[in-house]
Design an enzyme around this catalytic site. Structure first.
Site, PDB file in Angstrom:
ATOM      1  N   LYS A  22       0.835  -1.210   0.000  1.00  0.00           N
ATOM      2  CA  LYS A  22       0.000   0.000   0.000  1.00  0.00           C
ATOM      3  C   LYS A  22       0.875   1.267   0.000  1.00  0.00           C
ATOM      4  O   LYS A  22       0.641   2.187  -0.780  1.00  0.00           O
ATOM      5  CB  LYS A  22      -0.900   0.017   1.251  1.00  0.00           C
ATOM      6  N   ASN A  23       1.880   1.292   0.877  1.00  0.00           N
ATOM      7  CA  ASN A  23       2.654   2.526   1.000  1.00  0.00           C
ATOM      8  C   ASN A  23       3.598   2.756  -0.172  1.00  0.00           C
ATOM      9  O   ASN A  23       4.210   3.819  -0.283  1.00  0.00           O
ATOM     10  CB  ASN A  23       3.414   2.542   2.336  1.00  0.00           C
ATOM     11  N   CYS A 116      -6.498  13.104  11.936  1.00  0.00           N
ATOM     12  CA  CYS A 116      -6.993  11.864  11.340  1.00  0.00           C
ATOM     13  C   CYS A 116      -7.087  10.811  12.433  1.00  0.00           C
ATOM     14  O   CYS A 116      -6.877  11.111  13.594  1.00  0.00           O
ATOM     15  CB  CYS A 116      -6.118  11.393  10.198  1.00  0.00           C
ATOM     16  N   ARG A 121      -1.752  15.128  11.674  1.00  0.00           N
ATOM     17  CA  ARG A 121      -0.686  14.804  10.725  1.00  0.00           C
ATOM     18  C   ARG A 121      -0.273  16.092  10.031  1.00  0.00           C
ATOM     19  O   ARG A 121      -0.708  16.393   8.931  1.00  0.00           O
ATOM     20  CB  ARG A 121      -1.158  13.755   9.726  1.00  0.00           C
ATOM     21  N   ASP A 306       3.572   1.056  12.086  1.00  0.00           N
ATOM     22  CA  ASP A 306       2.427   0.380  11.451  1.00  0.00           C
ATOM     23  C   ASP A 306       2.244  -1.055  11.948  1.00  0.00           C
ATOM     24  O   ASP A 306       1.273  -1.708  11.570  1.00  0.00           O
ATOM     25  CB  ASP A 306       2.599   0.387   9.918  1.00  0.00           C
ATOM     26  N   ARG A 398      -8.935  -0.382   3.796  1.00  0.00           N
ATOM     27  CA  ARG A 398      -8.041   0.604   3.190  1.00  0.00           C
ATOM     28  C   ARG A 398      -6.696  -0.021   2.835  1.00  0.00           C
ATOM     29  O   ARG A 398      -6.015   0.467   1.926  1.00  0.00           O
ATOM     30  CB  ARG A 398      -7.772   1.754   4.181  1.00  0.00           C
TER      31      ARG A 398
HETATM   32  C1  UD1 Z   1       3.824   7.116   6.224  1.00  0.00           C
HETATM   33  C2  UD1 Z   1       2.993   5.883   5.993  1.00  0.00           C
HETATM   34  C3  UD1 Z   1       2.325   5.425   7.292  1.00  0.00           C
HETATM   35  C4  UD1 Z   1       3.376   5.259   8.392  1.00  0.00           C
HETATM   36  C5  UD1 Z   1       4.232   6.501   8.518  1.00  0.00           C
HETATM   37  C6  UD1 Z   1       5.397   6.323   9.505  1.00  0.00           C
HETATM   38  C7  UD1 Z   1       2.258   6.082   3.702  1.00  0.00           C
HETATM   39  C8  UD1 Z   1       1.121   6.270   2.765  1.00  0.00           C
HETATM   40  N1  UD1 Z   1       1.975   6.164   5.018  1.00  0.00           N
HETATM   41  O1  UD1 Z   1       2.932   8.151   6.653  1.00  0.00           O
HETATM   42  O2  UD1 Z   1       1.669   4.172   7.037  1.00  0.00           O
HETATM   43  O3  UD1 Z   1       2.721   5.019   9.613  1.00  0.00           O
HETATM   44  O4  UD1 Z   1       4.794   6.846   7.233  1.00  0.00           O
HETATM   45  O5  UD1 Z   1       6.184   5.252   9.135  1.00  0.00           O
HETATM   46  O6  UD1 Z   1       3.371   5.819   3.307  1.00  0.00           O
HETATM   47  N2  UD1 Z   1       5.297  14.923  10.636  1.00  0.00           N
HETATM   48  C9  UD1 Z   1       5.351  16.269  10.949  1.00  0.00           C
HETATM   49  N3  UD1 Z   1       5.357  17.168   9.916  1.00  0.00           N
HETATM   50  C10 UD1 Z   1       5.339  16.784   8.608  1.00  0.00           C
HETATM   51  C11 UD1 Z   1       5.302  15.405   8.316  1.00  0.00           C
HETATM   52  C12 UD1 Z   1       5.277  14.488   9.354  1.00  0.00           C
HETATM   53  O7  UD1 Z   1       5.376  16.661  12.117  1.00  0.00           O
HETATM   54  O8  UD1 Z   1       5.358  17.651   7.727  1.00  0.00           O
HETATM   55  C13 UD1 Z   1       5.244  13.942  11.752  1.00  0.00           C
HETATM   56  C14 UD1 Z   1       3.909  13.169  11.748  1.00  0.00           C
HETATM   57  O9  UD1 Z   1       2.893  13.892  12.412  1.00  0.00           O
HETATM   58  C15 UD1 Z   1       4.275  11.908  12.456  1.00  0.00           C
HETATM   59  C16 UD1 Z   1       5.720  11.669  11.989  1.00  0.00           C
HETATM   60  O10 UD1 Z   1       6.197  12.924  11.527  1.00  0.00           O
HETATM   61  O11 UD1 Z   1       4.250  12.090  13.836  1.00  0.00           O
HETATM   62  C17 UD1 Z   1       5.835  10.632  10.896  1.00  0.00           C
HETATM   63  O12 UD1 Z   1       5.162  11.056   9.750  1.00  0.00           O
HETATM   64  P1  UD1 Z   1       5.557  10.619   8.271  1.00  0.00           P
HETATM   65  O13 UD1 Z   1       6.831   9.823   8.280  1.00  0.00           O
HETATM   66  O14 UD1 Z   1       5.505  11.829   7.419  1.00  0.00           O
HETATM   67  O15 UD1 Z   1       4.359   9.657   7.934  1.00  0.00           O
HETATM   68  P2  UD1 Z   1       3.415   9.669   6.672  1.00  0.00           P
HETATM   69  O16 UD1 Z   1       4.210   9.940   5.442  1.00  0.00           O
HETATM   70  O17 UD1 Z   1       2.225  10.498   6.954  1.00  0.00           O
END
Ligand code: UD1
Length: 429
Positions: A22-23, A116, A121, A306, A398
């Site tokens: 998925k990711n 969410c 996020r 995850d 999902r």
């Molecule tokens: C992706 C994965 C999700 C997984 C996560 C962490 C996909 C579609 N989803 O989500 O399944 O759980 O990585 O391995 O690939 N953060 C900030 N600011 C930002 C971006 C992130 O503070 O601009 C924080 C988030 O709130 C969270 C942490 O960083 O606490 C990790 O987020 P991130 O690695 O960006 O996860 P996703 O890309 O949303």
């Protein structure tokens, strides 16, 4: 509304093929927006997040066809640069379209993602990085407008946290920017490497994925390609946890064992026997599982957030006390209150959960509130004595393709029921 009805206590036994990731598929489908031509992606999982992604592609003007696990995207006719709020809300990770839309059209308009199911996020890291490319950003009334005022040029970006989504957006923006972009403290997840491998097969020049520093040398344009998505390491380990909890044995085919390295020691600590070949893994569970000392979720190659909920489900039936520390998301324990309904013994204090194993879980009526938390409730139901119902399984759908079919083929007693919404979600306590 649909739900799973599970009669627990059956030993999981057998072999299964693991679906595509998925990711990986979500950013790869978003990346097709950059390509003025037809891209054919195979091993695409049949999950609702892919349906939502295809709806966005179609809205943007792409022609998308699906034949089983193969999706063909022709992005020649992209004629929009915005994602409407209703499509954004369907899937938080739609923010990964940002870099691709900017790279293709020179502008973008998205709504701000709010909270969410697993907490806030924020996308500040995405926005900071996009701005570094010289993109103007204007935020008003929960809408963000992006405009390229001069040709995109490569930059050096050091991320304060190795965000998966921000790393993907930077790669997508940098692919066709002029010059070289260097990302330090980049996310190292296998799905980032998969995105880069896909883009390289389309003519991009990306190196260093899987390490902390990624180098993207911009190219003029990308061309069509065919690509196969990697297997889903989280789905694989979810079924490993199911086998462990039911004292079973599972042979996973079509996996990349190296991607399971962060979780295999946890299963071994619990007493499972793991054997690995080039593209398969077999887990044989002991009659009694041992507790896990401490599990701390971390960016890859650490233990994945995850898998936190599913491993928590496993520790509820281990002998002894296990400690789990969630460091990635601030609100990822929503499954705990539902797990208590099975008789699990879990105490949460901030980001730490202490789980005292109990030999007997009892079937319960529970409600999924997020994807992986929902999967963890299914696992608890498989191990529990008696009948379990898991409502609101739209979250599970999902990310898991045909979960009830896969588990049934492995000897579990689980059926998916469609429910009348008039009394859907009612608990029977
Ligand atoms: C992706 C994965 C999700 C997984 C996560 C962490 C996909 C579609 N989803 O989500 O399944 O759980 O990585 O391995 O690939 N953060 C900030 N600011 C930002 C971006 C992130 O503070 O601009 C924080 C988030 O709130 C969270 C942490 O960083 O606490 C990790 O987020 P991130 O690695 O960006 O996860 P996703 O890309 O949303």
């Amino acid at each position: 509304m649909s739900r799973y009805v599970i009669n627990g206590g059956n030993r999981l036994y057998g072999e299964t093929l693991i679906q595509g990731s998925k990711n990986s598929i979500l950013p790869i489908l978003a990346a097709t927006v950059l390509i003025k031509g037809e891209t054919v992606i195979s091993n695409c999982p049949d999950i609702s997040d892919v349906d939502a992604t295809i709806r966005i592609l179609s809205y943007l003007g792409c022609k998308v066809t699906r034949d089983g696990h193969t999706v063909t995207v022709d992005s020649t006719t992209v004629d929009k640069f915005d994602i409407p709020d209703d499509l954004m809300r369907e899937m938080r990770s739609s923010v990964v379209f940002l870099g691709a839309i900017i790279g293709r059209t020179g502008k973008a308009c998205l709504s701000t993602p709010g909270g969410c199911e697993i907490g806030l996020r924020p996308i500040d890291l995405h926005l900071d990085a996009i701005q570094r490319f010289g993109v103007n950003i204007h935020e008003e009334f929960a809408k963000i407008d992006f405009e390229v005022v001069k040709p995109l040029e490569g930059v050096n970006i050091s991320l304060s946290f190795p965000s998966v989504g921000a790393t993907e957006n930077i790669i997508l923006t940098a692919c066709t920017a002029k010059g070289t972009t260097v990302i330090t403290n980049a996310a190292r997840e296998p799905e980032i490497s998969d995105l880069a491998d896909f883009l390289n097969s389309c003519g991009a020049r990306i190196s260093g994925t899987g390490e902390g520093t990624i180098i993207i040398e911009g190219v003029k344009e990308l061309h069509s390609a065919q690509y196969r998505v990697i297997p889903d390491r989280i789905v694989a380990t979810t079924y490993m946890a199911a086998a462990a909890m039911t004292h079973g044995k599972i042979h996973l085919k079509s996996v990349i064992p190296a991607h399971l390295a962060p979780v295999i020691p946890v299963f071994e600590e619990a007493g499972c026997d793991i054997s690995i070949s080039s593209s398969s893994v077999t887990l044989t569970a002991p009659p009694y599982l041992r507790s896990i000392k401490t599990i701390r979720t971390m960016p890859y190659p650490g233990f994945p957030t995850d898998m936190q909920a599913q491993i928590m489900a496993m520790t509820t039936v281990c002998h002894g006390t296990s400690v789990i520390i969630e460091t990635i998301f601030e609100s990822r324990y929503k499954h705990v209150s539902e797990m208590l309904r099975f008789g699990a013994k879990i105490r949460v204090d901030g980001r730490m959960a202490v789980v005292e194993g109990t030999p007997d879980l009892t079937g319960a009526s529970v409600i999924a509130s997020d994807l992986r938390g929902g999967a963890s409730l299914v696992l608890a139901g498989l191990a529990a004595q008696g009948t379990t119902t898991v409502d609101d399984i739209k979250y599970i759908l999902r990310g898991y393709e045909n979960m009830s079919g896969v588990l049934t083929s492995l000897g579990c007693d689980i059926v998916k029921e469609e429910r009348n919404t008039a009394n859907g979600g009612d608990r029977q306590s």
